[in-house]
Design a protein around this motif. Structure first.
Motif, mmCIF file in Angstrom:
data_model
loop_
_atom_site.group_PDB
_atom_site.id
_atom_site.type_symbol
_atom_site.label_atom_id
_atom_site.label_comp_id
_atom_site.label_asym_id
_atom_site.label_seq_id
_atom_site.Cartn_x
_atom_site.Cartn_y
_atom_site.Cartn_z
ATOM 1 N N ASN A 437 -101.248 43.710 8.077
ATOM 2 C CA ASN A 437 -101.617 45.131 7.775
ATOM 3 C C ASN A 437 -102.848 45.204 7.122
ATOM 4 O O ASN A 437 -102.560 44.816 5.772
ATOM 5 C CB ASN A 437 -100.415 45.707 7.007
ATOM 6 C CG ASN A 437 -100.350 47.241 6.601
ATOM 7 O OD1 ASN A 437 -101.562 47.775 6.795
ATOM 8 N ND2 ASN A 437 -99.500 47.773 6.258
ATOM 9 N N PRO A 438 -103.936 45.547 7.486
ATOM 10 C CA PRO A 438 -105.012 45.594 6.640
ATOM 11 C C PRO A 438 -105.066 46.549 5.648
ATOM 12 O O PRO A 438 -106.114 46.302 5.052
ATOM 13 C CB PRO A 438 -106.105 45.993 7.706
ATOM 14 C CG PRO A 438 -105.402 46.774 8.894
ATOM 15 C CD PRO A 438 -104.176 46.154 8.943
ATOM 16 N N GLU A 439 -104.117 47.526 5.475
ATOM 17 C CA GLU A 439 -104.152 48.496 4.452
ATOM 18 C C GLU A 439 -103.399 47.914 3.337
ATOM 19 O O GLU A 439 -103.386 48.413 2.346
ATOM 20 C CB GLU A 439 -103.497 49.723 5.140
ATOM 21 C CG GLU A 439 -104.340 50.501 6.164
ATOM 22 C CD GLU A 439 -103.809 51.799 6.503
ATOM 23 O OE1 GLU A 439 -102.569 52.169 5.977
ATOM 24 O OE2 GLU A 439 -104.239 52.566 7.146
ATOM 25 N N ARG A 440 -102.720 46.748 3.457
ATOM 26 C CA ARG A 440 -101.972 46.271 2.425
ATOM 27 C C ARG A 440 -102.145 44.537 2.565
ATOM 28 O O ARG A 440 -101.516 43.723 2.724
ATOM 29 C CB ARG A 440 -100.420 46.268 2.737
ATOM 30 C CG ARG A 440 -99.858 47.684 2.605
ATOM 31 C CD ARG A 440 -99.953 48.075 1.309
ATOM 32 N NE ARG A 440 -99.363 47.285 0.231
ATOM 33 C CZ ARG A 440 -98.223 47.582 -0.261
ATOM 34 N NH1 ARG A 440 -97.222 48.484 0.419
ATOM 35 N NH2 ARG A 440 -97.572 46.813 -1.143
ATOM 36 N N PRO A 441 -103.602 44.312 1.694
ATOM 37 C CA PRO A 441 -103.964 42.694 1.721
ATOM 38 C C PRO A 441 -103.354 42.174 0.784
ATOM 39 O O PRO A 441 -103.156 40.846 0.881
ATOM 40 C CB PRO A 441 -105.400 43.039 1.360
ATOM 41 C CG PRO A 441 -105.421 44.347 0.728
ATOM 42 C CD PRO A 441 -104.516 45.183 1.379
ATOM 43 N N ASP A 442 -102.212 42.979 0.042
ATOM 44 C CA ASP A 442 -101.380 42.125 -1.163
ATOM 45 C C ASP A 442 -100.439 41.451 -0.181
ATOM 46 O O ASP A 442 -99.683 40.716 -0.823
ATOM 47 C CB ASP A 442 -100.945 43.127 -1.756
ATOM 48 C CG ASP A 442 -100.390 44.228 -1.475
ATOM 49 O OD1 ASP A 442 -100.887 44.981 -0.505
ATOM 50 O OD2 ASP A 442 -99.168 44.550 -1.783
ATOM 51 N N PHE A 443 -100.211 42.005 0.986
ATOM 52 C CA PHE A 443 -98.951 41.180 1.855
ATOM 53 C C PHE A 443 -99.451 39.913 2.625
ATOM 54 O O PHE A 443 -98.639 39.208 3.048
ATOM 55 C CB PHE A 443 -98.705 42.134 2.874
ATOM 56 C CG PHE A 443 -97.642 43.163 2.410
ATOM 57 C CD1 PHE A 443 -97.008 43.441 1.399
ATOM 58 C CD2 PHE A 443 -97.487 44.369 3.405
ATOM 59 C CE1 PHE A 443 -96.220 44.413 0.947
ATOM 60 C CE2 PHE A 443 -96.666 45.575 2.754
ATOM 61 C CZ PHE A 443 -96.253 45.467 1.837
ATOM 62 N N GLY A 444 -100.889 39.623 2.152
ATOM 63 C CA GLY A 444 -101.256 38.343 2.630
ATOM 64 C C GLY A 444 -102.269 38.492 3.833
ATOM 65 O O GLY A 444 -102.278 39.641 4.427
ATOM 66 N N PRO A 445 -102.761 37.717 4.150
ATOM 67 C CA PRO A 445 -104.134 37.709 5.301
ATOM 68 C C PRO A 445 -103.406 37.361 6.527
ATOM 69 O O PRO A 445 -102.129 36.809 6.583
ATOM 70 C CB PRO A 445 -104.903 36.223 4.781
ATOM 71 C CG PRO A 445 -104.147 35.487 4.286
ATOM 72 C CD PRO A 445 -103.162 36.329 3.431
ATOM 73 N N PRO A 446 -104.039 37.723 7.752
ATOM 74 C CA PRO A 446 -103.560 37.322 8.996
ATOM 75 C C PRO A 446 -103.537 35.649 9.215
ATOM 76 O O PRO A 446 -104.341 35.081 8.827
ATOM 77 C CB PRO A 446 -104.560 37.929 10.002
ATOM 78 C CG PRO A 446 -105.812 37.942 9.269
ATOM 79 C CD PRO A 446 -105.405 38.316 7.737
ATOM 80 N N HIS A 447 -102.416 35.290 9.679
ATOM 81 C CA HIS A 447 -102.107 33.834 9.757
ATOM 82 C C HIS A 447 -101.088 33.510 10.905
ATOM 83 O O HIS A 447 -100.195 34.263 11.263
ATOM 84 C CB HIS A 447 -101.600 33.494 8.425
ATOM 85 C CG HIS A 447 -101.731 31.945 8.152
ATOM 86 N ND1 HIS A 447 -101.010 31.019 8.822
ATOM 87 C CD2 HIS A 447 -102.480 31.242 7.379
ATOM 88 C CE1 HIS A 447 -101.408 29.677 8.399
ATOM 89 N NE2 HIS A 447 -102.228 29.952 7.327
#
Length: 549
Positions: A437-447
């Motif tokens: 979710n690019p709107e929630r970077p606090d959820f972590g980067p794509p991986h």
């Protein structure tokens, strides 16, 4: 002036076949820089920037620079276009990760010209901005100060790979090829699974040690390690051995378990722990115990195998469990209690698995107490990392206890997780199907490991919806899983000549998963999370592969 290079079936006359998206031509601006890199067995033997009236002339210049001894088997080409100046203030937005491997950078400073081609950023696994950091360090200034005095330009490039012995040319996208969404089907699942399994076995060393992290660009293994991911790999190898029934696979899984317990297991005051660098994590203890339990159930070890170790690990886990259902997450250091989104879910999955074997009423009570505690804890501050571990545990508990609240929570949370998956809109085609979710970077980067673990939970949520006859929800989950397979396949090293054109040790890489399309680092949890998710779909004959994406 623009020269149009017509498509050709061969490369012997230095023409280029452009087979990307059905186009049969590409534009070469006369005098525009062209990046040409000769490679032999993945190793770059000569490279440079060339400017000429046409591509054939540029390649002829590059041939003249080739050393006499090497016999290249591939030529990496970037034909540049759409050049634009970049101000220091716009550096971050002009060179985001989403464009790494698609755009290049030119830096002019003090009369010295430096260029980074998009394919080079992929082959070296370095973002273009790293070049500014390197040059700034040489001048002993900050990257920001260096950028203010330099002229920086961004450019795009048409990327090609000429496979010289085969007389074949391939159009590249970010140094590889896009996996078409329409090819997602059961055969693709099998190909992907077999590739993942192959990587796991090739990276299991004779003594049972598993490669934790590998850098394809360097051809080197990292010295880093992580106990949770190592024991997850052991669990994955056990499930692979169960699937194959192979004595050789069973032996490999046993070696992995023995190595990890020998290296990381310790006991203190009757409490078993998995300890590394002074830390004893609840998650590692739970996954080590889960590995022993699953190995016993599958007959990979004796029914009472590692009995003393298993008993002590259970004692350590129960020591960290509290009567309100919460877990403390570290045995050492005892005052540390973070990672609540991860470790309690891993522990609850183990306890649910143990309950399935024992049917102990007190264990059922503990599991339900923890479920209710963490349900409320999560809903007060939702984080997607929490969902997959608890989904797997809750589905298992629902199957054994039948409490409706378990199913309700699984559906609520996995419906929410679906919004994390990227598919349409303004999205790079190689990103389709990943969970981010690019709107929630606090959820972590794509991986890759994130996509894999979300799919592990979704696979169980799909099974639950299917068994309850919730066809609409089951199909939504199935669509997400099919899309996730596309994302996994995109990240997989699957052709040593094409997406592995820069790989010097393909045996350590093929079948493995990049961390992202623009980051080729392979970590064991990239592979094992995705593998364990896909193994669930592989063994379920009811899963619908014809539903499309």
């Amino acid at each position: 002036m623009t020269v149009m290079m017509q498509a050709s079936a061969t490369v012997s006359d230095l023409q280029v076949l452009d087979s990307f998206h059905g186009r049969d031509t590409f534009a070469l601006v006369v005098g525009a820089p062209v990046w040409l890199a000769w490679r032999c067995a993945g190793r770059q033997v000569a490279a440079g920037w060339y400017e000429a009236d046409d591509l054939a002339a540029a390649i002829a210049l590059a041939r003249a620079d080739l050393p006499e001894v090497p016999h290249p088997d591939a030529l990496e080409i970037c034909v540049t276009h759409d050049w634009e100046h970049v101000t220091p203030e716009a550096l971050a937005t002009s060179f985001p990760n989403s464009l790494r491997g698609l755009v290049g950078m030119e830096i002019l400073s003090g009369g010295k010209l430096t260029r980074v081609a998009p394919t080079r950023a992929i082959a070296t696994n370095r973002a273009p901005f790293r070049e500014i950091e390197r040059l700034a360090k040489l001048k002993r200034v900050t990257p920001e100060a260096y950028a203010r005095t330099a002229r920086i330009r961004r450019f795009s490039a048409d990327q090609f790979l000429l496979l010289i012995p085969e007389d074949r040319c391939i159009r590249l996208w970010r140094g590889g090829q896009v996996q078409p969404a329409e090819t997602v089907d059961a055969p693709l699942l099998q190909q992907t699974v077999e590739g993942l399994i192959g990587w796991m076995w090739r990276n299991l060393h004779p003594d049972g040690r598993m490669t934790y992290k590998y850098w394809p660009s360097r051809g080197a293994e990292s010295k880093a390690d992580n106990t949770i991911r190592q024991f997850m790999a052991t669990v994955a190898l056990g499930r692979v051995a169960m699937r194959s029934g192979s004595a050789e696979d069973a032996s490999g899984a046993q070696a992995s378990l023995a190595y990890n317990l020998d290296r990381f297991y310790a006991e203190e005051d009757g409490l078993g722990m998995i300890i590394f660098e002074g830390k004893a994590k609840l998650g590692a203890m739970a996954l080590a115990a889960l590995a022993i339990l699953e190995f016993r159930e599958a007959g990979l070890i004796e029914p009472a195998g590692y009995e003393a170790v298993f008993t002590a690990l259970c004692a350590g886990i129960f020591h960290l469990w509290q009567e309100n259902g919460a877990f403390r997450t570290f045995l050492k250091p005892p005052d540390r209690n973070d990672n609540q989104n991860f470790y309690p879910g891993e522990a609850l999955l183990f306890l649910a698995t143990l309950h399935r074997k024992t049917r102990d009423p007190d264990l059922a009570r503990r599991c339900m107490t923890s479920f209710r505690y963490y349900r409320d804890w999560h809903l007060a501050d939702p984080n997607p990392a929490f969902v997959p571990w608890h989904s797997q545990a809750c589905v298992m508990l629902w199957e054994d206890l039948g409490a409706p609240e378990l199913a309700e929570f699984v559906f609520s949370r996995n419906d929410w997780i679906l919004h994390m998956q990227q598919w349409s809109g303004r999205l790079q085609p190689d990103f389709q199907g990943r969970f981010y979710n690019p709107e929630r970077p606090d959820f972590g980067p794509p991986h890759a490991s994130s996509t894999g673990v979300y799919m592990e939970g979704l696979a169980d949520a799909w099974r639950l919806a299917h068994r309850l006859g919730d066809d609409a929800r089951a199909e939504r989950y199935a669509t997400a899983l099919r899309r996730g397979l596309r994302a996994i396949r995109q990240l997989q090293f699957r052709d040593r000549k094409v997406d592995g054109f820069y790989i010097s040790r393909p045996e350590m890489v093929m079948g493995g998963l990049r961390t992202e399309t623009y980051n080729n680092e392979i970590r064991v949890d990239n592979v094992q999370h995705c593998l364990m998710a896909l193994l669930k779909l592989d063994r379920d004959a009811d899963f619908n592969w014809s539903g499309g994406v």
